[in-house]
Design a protein around this motif. Structure first.
Motif: not given
Length: 250
Positions: A209-235
């Motif tokens: 589901d492309g729309r859900q994928m885009a929403k999930s990425i935007e949600r994770l970007k908000d997490v990155v802004k709030a928490e300032r973690p290092r980010v490791f991508f799946g592959h």
């Protein structure tokens, strides 16, 4: 429970067509992707994230890489890459896991689930329901009768271990936000974003589901802004070559 450290556990590779990582590219070129499991060491014992590919795909020795005509998804694993062997190199067995966190049930993330007969396995209810009613999921990933603990949406497993509901790549995908004593905050997108380009630039990739994928990425970007973690991508191939793997902590 305190999260002390987290390790990257290499669990083989998989050749996929480049269009899987970037749907704007034409088919015909294979990319060799790393497959990962993750080991969390806590004051209460070890926790595993994902169980790699099915044992039945393992060979004694890898042969030459096939050409693009061989197919879109081609597992590349030896018996050393099966999850029991991967854990053994870290000094553990499946029975010693406090629990297993299952990001989703695609073959390269849940193929070794059957080895974990006793530990609780935390999986999104949406992922379980989708897998158990669809032959699109391999039988090794949808094993009935295990000690499943169903999650619906975001869930804090323990202080420093937050499961984030990020559907789209699969029906019930979840990412993991960790806060470790040794390395600070780390966000594991798992397959909510295969690569940095998927996450940062919005490059489209494979999912249900492309729309859900885009929403999930935007949600994770908000997490990155709030928490300032290092980010490791799946592959992400480049990132996989740069980050430390076991026995060095992430």
């Amino acid at each position: 429970m305190t999260v002390e450290r987290v390790y990257l556990l290499p669990a083989g590779n998989c050749l996929v067509d480049q269009s899987v990582l970037n749907e704007t590219l034409s088919s015909g070129k294979l990319v060799n992707l790393p497959i990962w499991s993750y080991l969390i060491e806590t004051t209460d014992g070890p926790i595993l994230i994902d169980t790699g590919m099915p044992d039945g795909l393992a060979v004694d020795q890898l042969g030459p890489e096939p050409g693009p005509e061989a197919g879109q998804i081609i597992p590349r694993m030896t018996k050393r890459d099966a999850i029991v062997s991967v854990l053994a190199r870290a000094g553990y067995s499946p029975e010693q896991m406090v629990c297993v966190i299952s990001s989703h049930w695609h073959f390269d993330h849940a193929g070794g689930n059957a080895h974990f007969q006793t530990p609780p396995i935390y999986v999104q209810r949406a992922e379980y329901d989708a897998a158990m009613t669809s032959d699109d999921y391999p039988p090794e990933c949808r094993v009935s009768g295990l000690n499943y603990r169903f999650v619906e949406g975001d869930y804090q497993l323990a202080p420093g271990i937050d499961l984030l509901y990020t559907p789209g790549h699969s029906n019930g995908h979840q990412s993991i936000l960790l806060n470790t004593a040794e390395s600070g905050r780390i966000l594991l997108t798992v397959d909510a974003a295969y690569t940095r380009e998927n996450f940062v630039d919005g490059v489209p990739f494979a999912g249900v589901d492309g729309r859900q994928m885009a929403k999930s990425i935007e949600r994770l970007k908000d997490v990155v802004k709030a928490e300032r973690p290092r980010v490791f991508f799946g592959h992400d191939v480049e990132q996989g070559n740069l980050w430390p793997i076991y026995p060095n902590a992430m």
